[in-house]
Scaffold this motif. Structure first.
Motif, PDB file in Angstrom:
ATOM      1  N   ASN A  53       7.194   2.414  -7.379  1.00  0.00           N
ATOM      2  CA  ASN A  53       7.277   3.213  -6.420  1.00  0.00           C
ATOM      3  C   ASN A  53       8.658   3.823  -6.449  1.00  0.00           C
ATOM      4  N   THR A  54       9.121   4.623  -5.300  1.00  0.00           N
ATOM      5  CA  THR A  54      10.469   5.382  -5.348  1.00  0.00           C
ATOM      6  C   THR A  54      11.753   4.691  -5.005  1.00  0.00           C
ATOM      7  N   PRO A 139       6.379   8.391   0.892  1.00  0.00           N
ATOM      8  CA  PRO A 139       6.602   7.387  -0.176  1.00  0.00           C
ATOM      9  C   PRO A 139       7.729   6.340  -0.186  1.00  0.00           C
ATOM     10  N   GLN A 140       8.889   6.661   0.556  1.00  0.00           N
ATOM     11  CA  GLN A 140       9.878   5.673   0.728  1.00  0.00           C
ATOM     12  C   GLN A 140       9.587   4.765   1.731  1.00  0.00           C
ATOM     13  N   GLY A 146       1.737   0.445   4.370  1.00  0.00           N
ATOM     14  CA  GLY A 146       1.038  -0.501   3.755  1.00  0.00           C
ATOM     15  C   GLY A 146      -0.075   0.159   2.761  1.00  0.00           C
ATOM     16  N   GLY A 147       0.938   0.946   1.884  1.00  0.00           N
ATOM     17  CA  GLY A 147       0.210   1.549   0.867  1.00  0.00           C
ATOM     18  C   GLY A 147       0.045   2.966   0.906  1.00  0.00           C
ATOM     19  N   TYR A 148      -0.609   3.398  -0.202  1.00  0.00           N
ATOM     20  CA  TYR A 148      -0.494   4.967  -0.557  1.00  0.00           C
ATOM     21  C   TYR A 148      -1.901   5.380   0.164  1.00  0.00           C
ATOM     22  N   LYS A 149      -1.693   5.767   1.436  1.00  0.00           N
ATOM     23  CA  LYS A 149      -2.937   5.933   2.475  1.00  0.00           C
ATOM     24  C   LYS A 149      -2.660   7.269   3.113  1.00  0.00           C
TER      25      LYS A 149
END
Ligand code: KIV
Length: 270
Positions: A53-54, A139-140, A146-149
């Motif tokens: 992740n970032t 993304p931060q 709870g994730g990439y949603k």
């Protein structure tokens, strides 16, 4: 190309083509290929550093890459991400870090989130720092979300994003990235707020589009720790290199597809 030129294009109905960029070689190539704006994204934590992740990207990383991009593309608008921890706790720290990015060659800084971040954006704008907001999937906040949603699917969450977008526009932001939201919501925001919107997974009706360079080239295959076959390319990504003879041609073909509104197609949108 500076912000005024970008605004004139938006006023004339032309779509804005933005790409992430982290070094001078690609910056030079992208400037020549007609990209309107370059984003030194903290996605570099994932695509350059191989992280999941970032979250571990620092101001030192951001200023290093911003300097490189600025060296390669002296005539292109450069937006630099404010990394996690560089702007949330107090306004003066946010201002100092934003100025550090500007002195490194950025023309604008991007910060994630609405709510309390609106006051941060206003503080920077009032002191002469151009700001790009980033709403929808941020993304931060991947752990809180709870994730990439996809975001803004319910009436209530869509309403929150609309209110944040209006508040950010009122705070004077110059651009607004909308990430992974339903195309209908992005369309509504684009028609409602004064700041141009730049979509990623947000449909064709935004004022412009942004993609991560490595996604456009089809070479990103997930974090360094994972096998490439376990990585699922997000729906909003299109590999432009597959249909081109060179990287320069792939980038130019992305620019053309954004301008002609053939990218993103329905299959890239939510
Ligand atoms: O860091 C980044 O590259 C971004 C884009 C995905 C919009 O914020």
């Amino acid at each position: 190309m500076r912000l005024t030129a970008i605004k004139s294009k938006v006023d004339a109905g032309e779509k804005i083509a933005m790409l992430t960029c982290y070094d001078a070689t690609f910056a030079k190539l992208m400037e020549r290929a007609g990209v309107d704006a370059l984003l030194v994204g903290d996605s570099l934590g994932m695509v350059l550093q191989g992280e999941e992740n970032t979250l571990n990207v620092s101001m030192h990383h951001m200023t290093y890459h911003t300097k490189s991009v600025a060296a390669g593309a002296p005539d292109t608008l450069i937006v630099a991400d404010m990394p996690l921890g560089s702007y949330e706790h107090d306004h003066e720290a946010a201002y100092k870090n934003a100025i550090w990015l500007i002195k490194s060659g950025a023309h604008m800084v991007k910060l994630e989130g609405g709510g309390e971040r609106v006051a941060t954006a206003r503080y920077l704008v009032e002191r002469g720092v151009p700001v790009c907001a980033h709403l929808g999937f941020t993304p931060q906040s991947v752990n809180q979300l709870g994730g990439y949603k996809i975001q803004g699917k319910t009436t209530e969450s869509a309403q929150t994003i609309i209110q944040d977008a209006m508040a950010m526009a009122d705070a004077g932001v110059s651009l607004m990235v909308l990430e992974m939201v339903p195309a209908s919501l992005a369309k509504h925001i684009t028609e409602t707020v004064s700041a141009p919107t730049i979509g990623i997974g947000a449909g064709v009706d935004c004022s412009g589009q942004v993609l991560v360079l490595q996604d456009l080239l089809g070479i990103y295959s997930g974090p360094a720790s994972k096998a490439p076959e376990d990585f699922k390319t997000p729906r909003f990504v299109r590999n432009f290199l597959k249909e081109s003879h060179s990287i320069q041609q792939a980038v130019a073909s992305y620019v053309r597809a954004v301008k002609e509104e053939t990218f993103p197609a329905a299959e890239h949108s939510y």
